[in-house]
Scaffold this active site. Structure first.
Site, PDB file in Angstrom:
ATOM      1  N   SER A  42      35.535  36.059  39.901  1.00 57.79           N
ATOM      2  CA  SER A  42      34.094  35.433  40.270  1.00 57.79           C
ATOM      3  C   SER A  42      32.836  36.384  40.472  1.00 57.79           C
ATOM      4  CB  SER A  42      34.291  34.909  41.711  1.00 57.79           C
ATOM      5  OG  SER A  42      35.380  33.749  41.661  1.00 57.79           O
ATOM      6  N   LYS A  63      50.577  41.481  39.169  1.00 60.13           N
ATOM      7  CA  LYS A  63      50.564  42.984  39.622  1.00 60.13           C
ATOM      8  C   LYS A  63      51.847  43.430  39.070  1.00 60.13           C
ATOM      9  CE  LYS A  63      47.294  42.427  42.802  1.00 60.13           C
ATOM     10  NZ  LYS A  63      47.067  40.798  42.555  1.00 60.13           N
ATOM     11  N   ARG A 106      37.981  39.855  34.695  1.00 58.44           N
ATOM     12  CA  ARG A 106      37.355  41.152  35.122  1.00 58.44           C
ATOM     13  C   ARG A 106      38.438  42.050  35.837  1.00 58.44           C
ATOM     14  NH1 ARG A 106      35.598  39.134  40.397  1.00 58.44           N
ATOM     15  NH2 ARG A 106      37.127  40.484  41.192  1.00 58.44           N
ATOM     16  N   ASN A 150      41.815  40.672  36.820  1.00 62.90           N
ATOM     17  CA  ASN A 150      41.838  39.224  37.243  1.00 62.90           C
ATOM     18  C   ASN A 150      41.668  38.299  36.229  1.00 62.90           C
ATOM     19  OD1 ASN A 150      41.653  39.096  40.366  1.00 62.90           O
ATOM     20  ND2 ASN A 150      40.150  40.821  39.678  1.00 62.90           N
ATOM     21  N   GLU A 194      46.651  36.551  44.577  1.00 63.48           N
ATOM     22  CA  GLU A 194      45.153  36.830  44.466  1.00 63.48           C
ATOM     23  C   GLU A 194      44.319  36.308  45.568  1.00 63.48           C
ATOM     24  OE1 GLU A 194      44.124  38.299  41.736  1.00 63.48           O
ATOM     25  OE2 GLU A 194      45.931  38.333  40.773  1.00 63.48           O
ATOM     26  N   GLY A 195      43.249  36.727  45.635  1.00 63.62           N
ATOM     27  CA  GLY A 195      42.095  36.145  46.332  1.00 63.62           C
ATOM     28  C   GLY A 195      41.794  37.284  47.501  1.00 63.62           C
ATOM     29  N   LYS A 217      51.871  46.149  47.024  1.00 69.12           N
ATOM     30  CA  LYS A 217      50.991  44.917  46.742  1.00 69.12           C
ATOM     31  C   LYS A 217      51.823  43.650  46.264  1.00 69.12           C
ATOM     32  CE  LYS A 217      47.208  46.171  43.911  1.00 69.12           C
ATOM     33  NZ  LYS A 217      46.615  46.692  42.683  1.00 69.12           N
ATOM     34  N   GLU A 229      42.868  46.601  39.622  1.00 62.36           N
ATOM     35  CA  GLU A 229      43.626  45.338  38.911  1.00 62.36           C
ATOM     36  C   GLU A 229      42.933  44.742  38.152  1.00 62.36           C
ATOM     37  OE1 GLU A 229      44.066  41.953  41.707  1.00 62.36           O
ATOM     38  OE2 GLU A 229      41.967  41.887  42.267  1.00 62.36           O
ATOM     39  N   ARG A 234      30.822  45.882  44.122  1.00 67.88           N
ATOM     40  CA  ARG A 234      30.903  45.055  45.395  1.00 67.88           C
ATOM     41  C   ARG A 234      31.455  46.511  46.330  1.00 67.88           C
ATOM     42  NH1 ARG A 234      35.865  41.812  44.404  1.00 67.88           N
ATOM     43  NH2 ARG A 234      36.323  43.353  43.107  1.00 67.88           N
TER      44      ARG A 234
HETATM   45  N1  GSH Z   1      37.424  29.948  44.284  1.00 68.83           N
HETATM   46  C1  GSH Z   1      36.338  30.868  44.564  1.00 68.83           C
HETATM   47  C2  GSH Z   1      35.469  31.008  43.210  1.00 68.83           C
HETATM   48  O1  GSH Z   1      35.787  30.368  42.100  1.00 68.83           O
HETATM   49  O2  GSH Z   1      34.146  31.159  43.421  1.00 68.83           O
HETATM   50  C3  GSH Z   1      36.726  32.306  44.736  1.00 68.83           C
HETATM   51  C4  GSH Z   1      37.554  32.794  43.599  1.00 68.83           C
HETATM   52  C5  GSH Z   1      38.095  34.247  43.923  1.00 68.83           C
HETATM   53  O3  GSH Z   1      38.517  34.485  44.948  1.00 68.83           O
HETATM   54  N2  GSH Z   1      38.353  34.929  42.614  1.00 68.83           N
HETATM   55  C6  GSH Z   1      38.801  36.018  43.079  1.00 68.83           C
HETATM   56  C7  GSH Z   1      37.621  37.292  42.764  1.00 68.83           C
HETATM   57  O4  GSH Z   1      37.136  37.336  41.633  1.00 68.83           O
HETATM   58  C8  GSH Z   1      39.926  36.556  41.737  1.00 68.83           C
HETATM   59  S1  GSH Z   1      41.274  35.223  41.797  1.00 68.83           S
HETATM   60  N3  GSH Z   1      37.241  37.580  43.963  1.00 68.83           N
HETATM   61  C9  GSH Z   1      36.283  38.762  43.987  1.00 68.83           C
HETATM   62  C10 GSH Z   1      35.606  38.738  45.310  1.00 68.83           C
HETATM   63  O5  GSH Z   1      36.119  37.802  46.283  1.00 68.83           O
HETATM   64  O6  GSH Z   1      35.169  39.567  45.777  1.00 68.83           O
END
Ligand code: GSH
Length: 475
Positions: free
Chosen positions: A151, A306, A125, A146, A369-370, A365, A144, A451
């Site tokens: 997700s 990054k 994404r 991902n 991640e996360g 940065k 960035e 988002r």
């Molecule tokens: N472990 C959870 C899942 O698999 O649903 C969360 C994974 C996660 O935080 N993914 C990040 C993301 O896309 C990329 S490493 N986050 C988007 C957000 O939280 O808005």
């Protein structure tokens, strides 16, 4: 102008009624999340946080983001295959960042042994913000990309109907008809299904490698369900399950709990904290060495760092990956914000001086991640001065801060007061591809994710509890 008018936003009793309608609609449509108290049970669940109204997004910029996605897919894939590039790009980072270094060691070991699987599955994404220009137009700037556990493709497949419904109840039929369809869940699952088919064993399963605490299970379930619809079996396992029951046979086929695994879809393993012990790292290595298709494989994981993002912005680097396609280079480069190295030497010194002189213009940065890891404003000075010219700074990159236009909205979140907020949005575009050996057998843009968060927060996504789900209202 062409968004939801202020007279609607200011109508307190209407907003209150709409918020009630909205929450029920989200529950009816399955925009769900488990609750913090019981992240591993579905007895009590709540709606995933979302905006009351969709957010205006200029159509040209939206289409630009969709149009560049298949090129980003190709780029990520090319980087993952370019051993020299990855080694050079990450050399300084891995000298000081233990997590990236550890991942890189796995990458090197796999290269030494030879990759056992020629099928590659990429689900990513690419996230953008719309930078405000002086003339009031906006330009698409990548935050960035991902390549790991990208997700909310599941839940964002269900949010369009929620916003359509809210807008109808609000008497905004015209706007409701402008909410775009979106189905990343089907598109992402389509690529997983393709990889499974190519793996070529009816009995073999798709393994979702999931986290200890599974609040976001419903997002993942949408993709699981799309696979089951195609009669492709899926299982959910944790690192611990792989530690205890995972093994490779003499052909390096991966077995977990007695089942042959065709595809490992990682939804966990992107943060240092995910690796609680040496056994967890052993499990990651076991999966990487196996014949199972990894989403992502270790080199695609590294392609999403990054540091790689920063190196790609250097002159001539994109040309390496698209030697005969200047128009592709141009399209990708147009989405880059200013990115600056913090490697040791005069160029890195210049970056430090520039950041210290105007910290509010930048984001610092680390390779994480996360969400919630970036550093802003005066804290940039503290961190850079604290590192005091040591090599530690090489673990970071510096990026221009993007300034999107704020918009009013209501953020609906369990137990949060209903109040109007000044909001900023981030547009994500989902890419999915499958390669077998040298052949790209699938390369698609499979949907989007908008988002939105309150402008008080500089950083953090939905999973981190900061942003909420939204939909673009094209203007
Ligand atoms: N472990 C959870 C899942 O698999 O649903 C969360 C994974 C996660 O935080 N993914 C990040 C993301 O896309 C990329 S490493 N986050 C988007 C957000 O939280 O808005």
């Amino acid at each position: 102008a062409q968004g939801i008018p202020d007279e609607v936003m200011m109508n307190t009793s209407l907003i209150k009624d709409l918020a009630d309608v909205a929450k029920d609609s989200a529950l009816l449509q399955g925009v769900l999340m488990r609750i913090e108290e019981t992240p591993n049970a579905s007895e009590l669940v709540t709606y995933a946080p979302f905006t009351l109204f969709p957010t205006p997004v200029p159509k040209d910029v939206f289409l630009q983001a969709l149009a560049v996605q298949t090129y980003y897919n190709t780029l990520v894939d090319q980087i993952s295959r370019d051993t020299d590039f990855l080694r050079d790009a990450l050399a300084s980072t891995i000298a000081v960042d233990d997590f990236t270094a550890r991942l890189f060691r796995i990458h090197e070991q796999i290269l030494k042994e030879g990759r056992s699987q020629s099928i590659v599955l990429g689900l990513n994404r690419s996230d953008y913000m719309l930078d405000q220009r002086e003339d009031g137009t906006s330009s698409l700037k990548q935050i960035e990309i991902n390549t790991f556990a990208a997700s909310f493709g599941g839940l964002s497949s269900r949010t369009p109907d929620v916003h359509r419904h809210i807008l109808k109840v609000a008497g905004r039929l015209e706007e409701s008809q402008r909410i775009l369809d979106n189905n990343p869940a089907a598109g992402l699952a389509g690529a997983v299904a393709k990889a499974w088919e190519l793996y070529g064993s009816e009995r073999a399963v798709i393994m979702f490698l999931v986290e200890e605490s599974q609040r976001n299970i419903f997002d993942q379930r949408y993709i699981e369900n799309e696979l089951w619809k195609r009669n492709i079996p899926t299982i959910r396992k944790r690192f611990d399950d792989v530690c205890k029951t995972g093994s490779l046979d003499q052909d390096k086929r991966l077995f977990v709990d007695g089942l042959e695994v065709a595809v490992v879809y990682f939804r966990n393993g992107y943060m240092p904290q995910n690796y609680v012990s040496e056994q967890t790292w052993d499990a990651r290595l076991l999966m990487e060495r196996s014949l199972a298709v990894k989403c992502p494989d270790i080199s695609t994981h590294l392609a999403g760092t990054k540091k790689v993002q920063q190196v790609l912005a250097r002159p001539g680097v994109l040309e390496r990956f698209f030697p005969d396609q200047p128009q592709v280079v141009e399209q990708i480069r147009a989405t880059f914000a200013g990115l600056y190295t913090l490697d040791m030497g005069p160029e890195g010194d210049k970056t430090v001086a520039m950041a210290l002189a105007a910290p509010d213009r930048f984001v610092l940065k680390p390779q994480r991640e996360g969400g919630g890891n970036n550093i802003y404003g005066s804290e940039i000075c503290q961190v850079l001065e604290g590192m005091n010219e040591s090599t530690e700074r090489m673990a970071f990159i510096l990026m221009d801060k993007i300034h999107p236009a704020p918009a009013h909205n209501f953020l609906l979140r369990r137990d949060a007061p209903l109040q109007i907020s000044n909001c900023l949005s981030e547009l994500g575009v989902f890419g999915a591809y499958v390669r077998q050996g040298k052949d790209m057998v699938m390369n698609e843009c499979v949907g989007h994710l908008l988002r939105t968060k309150s402008s008080e927060h500089s950083d953090g996504g939905v999973a981190a509890g900061v942003a909420v789900l939204d939909n673009p209202l094209l203007v």
